[in-house]
Design an enzyme around this catalytic site. Structure first.
Site, short mmCIF file in Angstrom:
data_model
loop_
_atom_site.label_atom_id
_atom_site.label_comp_id
_atom_site.label_asym_id
_atom_site.label_seq_id
_atom_site.Cartn_x
_atom_site.Cartn_y
_atom_site.Cartn_z
N ASN A 15 0.87 -1.18 0.00
CA ASN A 15 0.00 0.00 0.00
C ASN A 15 0.91 1.23 0.00
O ASN A 15 1.46 1.59 1.04
CB ASN A 15 -0.90 -0.04 1.25
CG ASN A 15 -1.72 1.22 1.41
OD1 ASN A 15 -1.79 2.05 0.51
ND2 ASN A 15 -2.33 1.36 2.57
N TRP A 16 1.03 1.85 -1.16
CA TRP A 16 1.96 2.98 -1.28
C TRP A 16 1.39 4.27 -0.70
O TRP A 16 2.08 5.27 -0.62
CB TRP A 16 2.34 3.20 -2.76
CG TRP A 16 3.13 2.10 -3.38
CD1 TRP A 16 3.49 0.90 -2.80
CD2 TRP A 16 3.68 2.08 -4.70
NE1 TRP A 16 4.22 0.14 -3.69
CE2 TRP A 16 4.36 0.84 -4.86
CE3 TRP A 16 3.66 2.97 -5.77
CZ2 TRP A 16 5.01 0.49 -6.05
CZ3 TRP A 16 4.32 2.62 -6.96
CH2 TRP A 16 4.99 1.39 -7.09
N LYS A 17 0.12 4.27 -0.34
CA LYS A 17 -0.54 5.47 0.20
C LYS A 17 -0.30 6.65 -0.74
O LYS A 17 -0.24 6.46 -1.94
CB LYS A 17 -0.07 5.72 1.64
CG LYS A 17 -0.21 4.45 2.50
CD LYS A 17 -0.08 4.68 3.96
CE LYS A 17 -0.23 3.33 4.67
NZ LYS A 17 -0.24 3.44 6.12
N HIS A 104 -9.63 0.94 4.47
CA HIS A 104 -8.37 1.12 5.20
C HIS A 104 -8.61 2.05 6.40
O HIS A 104 -9.44 2.95 6.33
CB HIS A 104 -7.30 1.71 4.27
CG HIS A 104 -5.95 1.74 4.91
ND1 HIS A 104 -5.57 2.76 5.74
CD2 HIS A 104 -4.91 0.87 4.86
CE1 HIS A 104 -4.35 2.52 6.17
NE2 HIS A 104 -3.92 1.38 5.65
N GLU A 106 -7.08 4.50 7.52
CA GLU A 106 -6.95 5.94 7.24
C GLU A 106 -8.21 6.47 6.55
O GLU A 106 -8.57 7.64 6.70
CB GLU A 106 -5.69 6.19 6.40
CG GLU A 106 -4.44 6.07 7.27
CD GLU A 106 -3.23 5.49 6.57
OE1 GLU A 106 -3.16 5.55 5.34
OE2 GLU A 106 -2.35 4.96 7.29
N GLU A 176 -5.67 -5.12 10.36
CA GLU A 176 -4.68 -4.08 10.60
C GLU A 176 -5.04 -3.33 11.88
O GLU A 176 -5.86 -2.40 11.86
CB GLU A 176 -4.63 -3.09 9.44
CG GLU A 176 -4.22 -3.69 8.12
CD GLU A 176 -3.63 -2.65 7.19
OE1 GLU A 176 -2.48 -2.83 6.76
OE2 GLU A 176 -4.30 -1.64 6.90
N GLY A 182 2.03 2.27 10.71
CA GLY A 182 2.95 3.40 10.59
C GLY A 182 3.62 3.79 11.89
O GLY A 182 4.23 4.86 11.99
N SER A 222 3.09 -2.10 10.35
CA SER A 222 4.52 -2.13 10.63
C SER A 222 5.21 -3.44 10.25
O SER A 222 6.18 -3.84 10.89
CB SER A 222 4.80 -1.77 12.10
OG SER A 222 4.37 -0.45 12.36
N GLY A 243 2.75 -1.12 4.30
CA GLY A 243 2.77 0.30 3.95
C GLY A 243 4.19 0.79 3.70
O GLY A 243 4.75 0.60 2.63
N GLY A 244 4.79 1.39 4.72
CA GLY A 244 6.10 2.03 4.57
C GLY A 244 7.15 1.14 3.93
O GLY A 244 7.92 1.59 3.06
P1 PGA Z 1 2.57 0.31 7.63
O1 PGA Z 1 1.15 0.53 6.95
O2 PGA Z 1 3.15 -0.97 7.07
O3 PGA Z 1 3.38 1.52 7.22
O4 PGA Z 1 2.38 0.23 9.09
C1 PGA Z 1 0.28 -0.56 6.72
C2 PGA Z 1 -0.99 -0.09 6.09
O5 PGA Z 1 -1.44 1.03 6.40
O6 PGA Z 1 -1.60 -0.79 5.27
#
Ligand code: PGA
Length: 263
Positions: A15-17, A104, A106, A176, A182, A222, A243-244
């Site tokens: 997930n590149w956001k 998600h 967010e 999640e 994050g 994470s 994500g990251g």
């Molecule tokens: P993260 O994000 O790996 O940076 O914690 C995961 C996600 O939001 O899908």
């Protein structure tokens, strides 16, 4: 992943956001595809890259013919209409998207998406031939208030009520925990396993027909190259939503390779 959906496929989705331009996204995708092609024995897990809408075309072009999938991070439930700033499922499919991330945290907690909106989007994604990755998970206060199970049951029941088992089994769920996203605070394998079991049991109650044991559930929050292999040792964890750590090709490849090795 072929047209016929395998039981509980191993899947790692990045997930590149809101990161990377089309050019930078295509470069990252090409780098990842090259790493994967150089190690075919470890390339047995399915992988989806989920860039922002603006980079979907470029990334789809970069992975063409490689077996790597492309996914979007959100969609609108309607096919078309006066919804300024929104993107529909058929638009995503026309760009070569196979997956779409829905609900998600967010989007739920920053953009105000409700359980009902996620449920509508899930049905629309299935209508539009996209494989939904439905995100669920509790806030820190909910975990500390012993409400994790209650939140997961509510989110899964709202999203899956009324779906038949054969259809539900073609979806993917991502557990999640919001406090792990994050933050660098990954859930322990036991915490993730217990939550995945709650999700499976809830699916058995809400949908039935063996859905709980057959659906793929990813862990997200994470995940990185250092902790992925340990998480994947858990039988109930079928992959990861990253994500990251998905923004760097070598590390993301290590995660995808660990998912392949683990089963
Ligand atoms: P993260 O994000 O790996 O940076 O914690 C995961 C996600 O939001 O899908």
């Amino acid at each position: 992943m072929s047209a016929t959906w395998p039981r509980r496929p191993r899947l790692v989705a990045g997930n590149w956001k809101m990161h990377l331009t089309p050019a930078d996204g295509a470069a990252l995708a090409r780098e990842f595809v090259a790493l994967r092609a150089a190690d075919p024995a470890a390339a047995t897990s399915a992988v989806a890259l989920c860039p922002p809408f603006t980079a979907l075309s470029a990334v789809a072009e970069a992975v063409r013919g490689s077996g790597v999938f492309v996914g979007a991070q959100n969609m609108h439930a309607e096919l078309k209409g006066a919804f300024t700033g929104e993107i529909s499922g058929p638009m995503l499919a026309s760009l070569g998207c196979r997956f779409v991330i829905l609900g998600h945290s967010e989007r739920r907690h920053v953009m105000g998406e409700t359980d009902a909106m996620v449920a509508a989007k899930l049905r629309s994604a299935l209508r539009d031939g996209l494989t939904p990755i439905v995100c669920v998970g509790e806030l820190l206060a909910e975990r500390e208030g012993n409400k994790t199970e209650e939140v997961l049951v509510r989110q899964i029941a709202a999203a899956y009520a009324g779906l038949d088992a054969a259809t539900a089994k073609t979806t993917v769920i991502a557990y999640e925990p919001v406090w792990a996203i994050g933050t660098g605070k990954v859930a322990s394998p036991e915490q993730a396993r217990d939550a995945h079991r709650v999700v499976r049991a809830t699916l058995d109650q809400v949908v039935g027909g063996g859905t709980g044991s057959d659906v793929a559930i990813l862990y997200g929050g994470s995940v990185n190259a250092g902790n992925a292999a340990t998480l994947f040792l858990e039988d109930d964890i079928d992959g990861a939503l990253v994500g990251g750590a998905a923004l760097e090709a070598a590390g993301f490849w290590k995660i995808a390779a660990a998912a392949a090795v683990a089963r």
